[in-house]
Scaffold this motif. Structure first.
Motif, PDB file in Angstrom:
ATOM      1  N   THR A  12      37.108  40.313  26.543  1.00  0.00           N
ATOM      2  CA  THR A  12      36.591  41.142  25.467  1.00  0.00           C
ATOM      3  C   THR A  12      36.427  42.557  26.020  1.00  0.00           C
ATOM      4  OG1 THR A  12      34.285  40.621  25.990  1.00  0.00           O
ATOM      5  CG2 THR A  12      35.407  39.205  24.388  1.00  0.00           C
ATOM      6  N   PRO A  13      36.555  43.577  25.177  1.00  0.00           N
ATOM      7  CA  PRO A  13      36.482  44.960  25.675  1.00  0.00           C
ATOM      8  C   PRO A  13      35.171  45.228  26.397  1.00  0.00           C
ATOM      9  CG  PRO A  13      37.346  44.905  23.442  1.00  0.00           C
ATOM     10  CD  PRO A  13      36.886  43.519  23.748  1.00  0.00           C
ATOM     11  N   SER A  14      35.287  45.849  27.570  1.00  0.00           N
ATOM     12  CA  SER A  14      34.112  46.135  28.391  1.00  0.00           C
ATOM     13  C   SER A  14      34.434  47.275  29.340  1.00  0.00           C
ATOM     14  CB  SER A  14      33.706  44.894  29.191  1.00  0.00           C
ATOM     15  OG  SER A  14      32.730  45.216  30.168  1.00  0.00           O
ATOM     16  N   ARG A  15      33.414  48.002  29.727  1.00  0.00           N
ATOM     17  CA  ARG A  15      33.603  49.057  30.724  1.00  0.00           C
ATOM     18  C   ARG A  15      34.098  48.486  32.047  1.00  0.00           C
ATOM     19  NH1 ARG A  15      29.249  50.254  27.609  1.00  0.00           N
ATOM     20  NH2 ARG A  15      29.065  52.367  26.774  1.00  0.00           N
ATOM     21  N   MET A  16      33.793  47.227  32.318  1.00  0.00           N
ATOM     22  CA  MET A  16      34.201  46.612  33.583  1.00  0.00           C
ATOM     23  C   MET A  16      35.574  45.965  33.514  1.00  0.00           C
ATOM     24  SD  MET A  16      30.614  44.923  34.912  1.00  0.00           S
ATOM     25  CE  MET A  16      31.371  44.415  36.441  1.00  0.00           C
ATOM     26  N   GLY A  17      36.163  45.914  32.326  1.00  0.00           N
ATOM     27  CA  GLY A  17      37.440  45.236  32.163  1.00  0.00           C
ATOM     28  C   GLY A  17      38.557  45.752  33.052  1.00  0.00           C
ATOM     29  N   PRO A  18      38.815  47.077  33.074  1.00  0.00           N
ATOM     30  CA  PRO A  18      39.907  47.581  33.922  1.00  0.00           C
ATOM     31  C   PRO A  18      39.727  47.252  35.399  1.00  0.00           C
ATOM     32  CG  PRO A  18      39.278  49.233  32.304  1.00  0.00           C
ATOM     33  CD  PRO A  18      38.249  48.133  32.212  1.00  0.00           C
ATOM     34  N   ALA A  19      38.487  47.359  35.905  1.00  0.00           N
ATOM     35  CA  ALA A  19      38.255  47.051  37.321  1.00  0.00           C
ATOM     36  C   ALA A  19      38.495  45.572  37.607  1.00  0.00           C
ATOM     37  CB  ALA A  19      36.828  47.451  37.716  1.00  0.00           C
ATOM     38  N   TRP A  20      38.085  44.701  36.685  1.00  0.00           N
ATOM     39  CA  TRP A  20      38.356  43.275  36.866  1.00  0.00           C
ATOM     40  C   TRP A  20      39.859  43.002  36.857  1.00  0.00           C
ATOM     41  CZ3 TRP A  20      36.058  39.340  38.873  1.00  0.00           C
ATOM     42  CH2 TRP A  20      34.671  39.218  38.843  1.00  0.00           C
ATOM     43  N   ARG A  21      40.609  43.672  35.992  1.00  0.00           N
ATOM     44  CA  ARG A  21      42.061  43.446  35.978  1.00  0.00           C
ATOM     45  C   ARG A  21      42.688  43.858  37.309  1.00  0.00           C
ATOM     46  NH1 ARG A  21      41.213  44.943  30.625  1.00  0.00           N
ATOM     47  NH2 ARG A  21      41.842  47.125  30.871  1.00  0.00           N
ATOM     48  N   GLU A  22      42.201  44.963  37.867  1.00  0.00           N
ATOM     49  CA  GLU A  22      42.709  45.367  39.181  1.00  0.00           C
ATOM     50  C   GLU A  22      42.360  44.334  40.246  1.00  0.00           C
ATOM     51  OE1 GLU A  22      41.263  49.233  40.079  1.00  0.00           O
ATOM     52  OE2 GLU A  22      42.285  50.206  38.384  1.00  0.00           O
ATOM     53  N   ALA A  23      41.163  43.787  40.202  1.00  0.00           N
ATOM     54  CA  ALA A  23      40.771  42.766  41.176  1.00  0.00           C
ATOM     55  C   ALA A  23      41.615  41.511  41.021  1.00  0.00           C
ATOM     56  CB  ALA A  23      39.285  42.438  41.004  1.00  0.00           C
ATOM     57  N   PHE A  24      41.882  41.101  39.778  1.00  0.00           N
ATOM     58  CA  PHE A  24      42.741  39.933  39.550  1.00  0.00           C
ATOM     59  C   PHE A  24      44.160  40.203  40.060  1.00  0.00           C
ATOM     60  CE2 PHE A  24      39.852  38.889  35.761  1.00  0.00           C
ATOM     61  CZ  PHE A  24      39.128  37.954  36.479  1.00  0.00           C
ATOM     62  N   ALA A  25      44.669  41.416  39.819  1.00  0.00           N
ATOM     63  CA  ALA A  25      46.022  41.750  40.273  1.00  0.00           C
ATOM     64  C   ALA A  25      46.120  41.684  41.797  1.00  0.00           C
ATOM     65  CB  ALA A  25      46.421  43.138  39.763  1.00  0.00           C
ATOM     66  N   ARG A  26      45.091  42.201  42.498  1.00  0.00           N
ATOM     67  CA  ARG A  26      45.104  42.154  43.967  1.00  0.00           C
ATOM     68  C   ARG A  26      45.034  40.721  44.463  1.00  0.00           C
ATOM     69  NH1 ARG A  26      41.537  46.575  43.382  1.00  0.00           N
ATOM     70  NH2 ARG A  26      39.755  45.198  43.739  1.00  0.00           N
ATOM     71  N   ALA A  27      44.181  39.909  43.831  1.00  0.00           N
ATOM     72  CA  ALA A  27      44.076  38.513  44.253  1.00  0.00           C
ATOM     73  C   ALA A  27      45.396  37.787  44.062  1.00  0.00           C
ATOM     74  CB  ALA A  27      42.969  37.822  43.462  1.00  0.00           C
ATOM     75  N   CYS A  28      46.081  38.050  42.965  1.00  0.00           N
ATOM     76  CA  CYS A  28      47.382  37.409  42.725  1.00  0.00           C
ATOM     77  C   CYS A  28      48.403  37.849  43.768  1.00  0.00           C
ATOM     78  CB  CYS A  28      47.875  37.750  41.308  1.00  0.00           C
ATOM     79  SG  CYS A  28      46.999  36.896  39.983  1.00  0.00           S
ATOM     80  N   GLU A  29      48.415  39.142  44.084  1.00  0.00           N
ATOM     81  CA  GLU A  29      49.370  39.641  45.084  1.00  0.00           C
ATOM     82  C   GLU A  29      49.097  39.016  46.448  1.00  0.00           C
ATOM     83  OE1 GLU A  29      51.009  43.901  46.904  1.00  0.00           O
ATOM     84  OE2 GLU A  29      49.317  43.865  45.490  1.00  0.00           O
ATOM     85  N   ASP A  30      47.822  38.915  46.813  1.00  0.00           N
ATOM     86  CA  ASP A  30      47.458  38.357  48.112  1.00  0.00           C
ATOM     87  C   ASP A  30      47.827  36.875  48.221  1.00  0.00           C
ATOM     88  OD1 ASP A  30      46.436  40.808  48.801  1.00  0.00           O
ATOM     89  OD2 ASP A  30      44.336  40.269  48.422  1.00  0.00           O
ATOM     90  N   ARG A  31      47.815  36.146  47.088  1.00  0.00           N
ATOM     91  CA  ARG A  31      47.992  34.699  47.132  1.00  0.00           C
ATOM     92  C   ARG A  31      49.327  34.240  46.556  1.00  0.00           C
ATOM     93  NH1 ARG A  31      41.658  34.088  45.152  1.00  0.00           N
ATOM     94  NH2 ARG A  31      40.967  35.620  46.693  1.00  0.00           N
ATOM     95  N   GLY A  32      50.234  35.201  46.368  1.00  0.00           N
ATOM     96  CA  GLY A  32      51.589  34.848  45.968  1.00  0.00           C
ATOM     97  C   GLY A  32      51.755  34.470  44.503  1.00  0.00           C
ATOM     98  N   TRP A  33      50.830  34.901  43.659  1.00  0.00           N
ATOM     99  CA  TRP A  33      50.916  34.631  42.225  1.00  0.00           C
ATOM    100  C   TRP A  33      51.568  35.803  41.501  1.00  0.00           C
ATOM    101  CZ3 TRP A  33      47.094  31.546  38.913  1.00  0.00           C
ATOM    102  CH2 TRP A  33      46.704  30.364  39.556  1.00  0.00           C
ATOM    103  N   ALA A  34      52.108  35.512  40.335  1.00  0.00           N
ATOM    104  CA  ALA A  34      52.540  36.561  39.421  1.00  0.00           C
ATOM    105  C   ALA A  34      51.339  36.981  38.563  1.00  0.00           C
ATOM    106  CB  ALA A  34      53.670  36.070  38.523  1.00  0.00           C
ATOM    107  N   PHE A  35      51.295  38.268  38.204  1.00  0.00           N
ATOM    108  CA  PHE A  35      50.206  38.792  37.381  1.00  0.00           C
ATOM    109  C   PHE A  35      50.809  39.566  36.221  1.00  0.00           C
ATOM    110  CE2 PHE A  35      47.293  42.264  36.246  1.00  0.00           C
ATOM    111  CZ  PHE A  35      46.161  41.531  35.908  1.00  0.00           C
TER     112      PHE A  35
END
Length: 301
Positions: A12-35
């Motif tokens: 849901t829209p939130s001020r923290m949403g973009p930062a969470w998406r960046e954190a998810f993207a980094r976690a996927c890159e580190d663990r070999g997932w597609a994002f």
């Protein structure tokens, strides 16, 4: 081939949403997932054929997309209109409309079994991907009980949850602004006096309780409607005496749809006024989809 995860996470829209998406993207890159990120109006991102994938969405899931686990990540509900207003150059009512759409769609996903996570969690754990730490802490305002989206203060919704919508959140055709006291002059032709607030509700059984005072010039006919689209529940009333009146209407939402309560003047008036005192909307039960028809062998063969 190893089992591939297909996670669909709606934010849901939130001020923290973009930062969470960046954190998810980094976690996927580190663990070999597609994002992937799915924006409203865009085609659904295709699944990576060789890797597990996390898709973060701002709205709902596309039927036909392979998904192994659904998540809903919610921020503070009153973030939604502010975020959408800034992102899409929307006015207050349009942002409220869009924000409630996202929250109602998230509630539907929770009703259908999605796991709930919070933007303020220190760590979230996603199936197969593992732990992802909160990227930052951003101060957000707390949702007041008088906010039009206060119904969504907590999730998932429960039977008995309710919200009061004051006159100011409704629309008054022909008036430049909503009257704070809800007063509408009756003088004029037959017409809709007010409607709204067009805030989305998820599937379920909903009751509306409203009050209004009226000082009619003579015999007056009103049409009172509650619901969405052509299936709105309606009540025709004849009023011959001034007074304060209450009305209660129940309606079943079968899908995510915008709630519309409206009162229309059905005969012309030469004088008089109506004071709308606001409405309370209460969730009174779950929506139960009709059972699929079953063909039985009447002969018992």
């Amino acid at each position: 081939m190893n089992h591939l995860e297909r996670i669909w996470l709606m934010q849901t829209p939130s001020r923290m949403g973009p930062a969470w998406r960046e954190a998810f993207a980094r976690a996927c890159e580190d663990r070999g997932w597609a994002f992937a990120v799915h924006e409203r109006g865009e085609p659904a991102p295709p699944p990576d054929p060789s890797r597990s994938q996390l898709t973060v969405s701002w709205l709902d899931w596309f039927e036909g997309q392979p998904v192994t686990r659904f998540y809903v990540q919610r921020g503070t509900a009153d973030d939604s209109p502010d975020i959408l207003a800034r992102a899409g150059d929307l006015g207050p009512s349009e942002a409220l409309y869009e924000g409630s759409l996202r929250l109602a769609a998230a509630e539907l996903m929770l009703q259908n079994g999605a796991d709930l996570i919070d933007m303020n969690d220190e760590v979230v754990t996603l199936q197969g991907l593992g732990d992802v730490s909160r990227p930052c802490e951003i101060a957000v305002s707390q949702l007041g009980s008088d906010h039009p989206l206060a119904l969504y203060k907590s999730a998932p919704l429960k039977t008995g949850d309710s919200i009061r919508w004051p006159p100011r959140v409704f629309s008054y055709p022909g008036l430049a602004a909503a009257p704070e006291d809800g007063r509408i002059e009756l003088l004029g032709r037959r017409r809709m006096l007010f409607n709204g607030p067009n805030i989305f509700l998820p599937p379920g059984r909903w009751r509306l309780d409203a009050e209004f005072s009226i000082n009619p010039p003579a015999r007056t006919e009103l049409l009172i409607e509650w619901g969405f689209g052509e299936g709105a529940r309606s009540l025709s009333v004849v009023i011959e005496h001034p007074g304060r009146y209450s009305v209660s209407l129940e309606q079943e939402w079968t899908r995510v749809a915008a709630a519309d309560f409206r009162i229309s003047l059905m005969i012309p008036a030469l004088a008089g006024h109506l004071d709308f005192h606001g409405a309370v909307v209460t969730r009174i039960g779950d929506y139960v989809a009709p059972a699929a028809p079953v063909l039985e062998d009447a002969a018992g063969a």
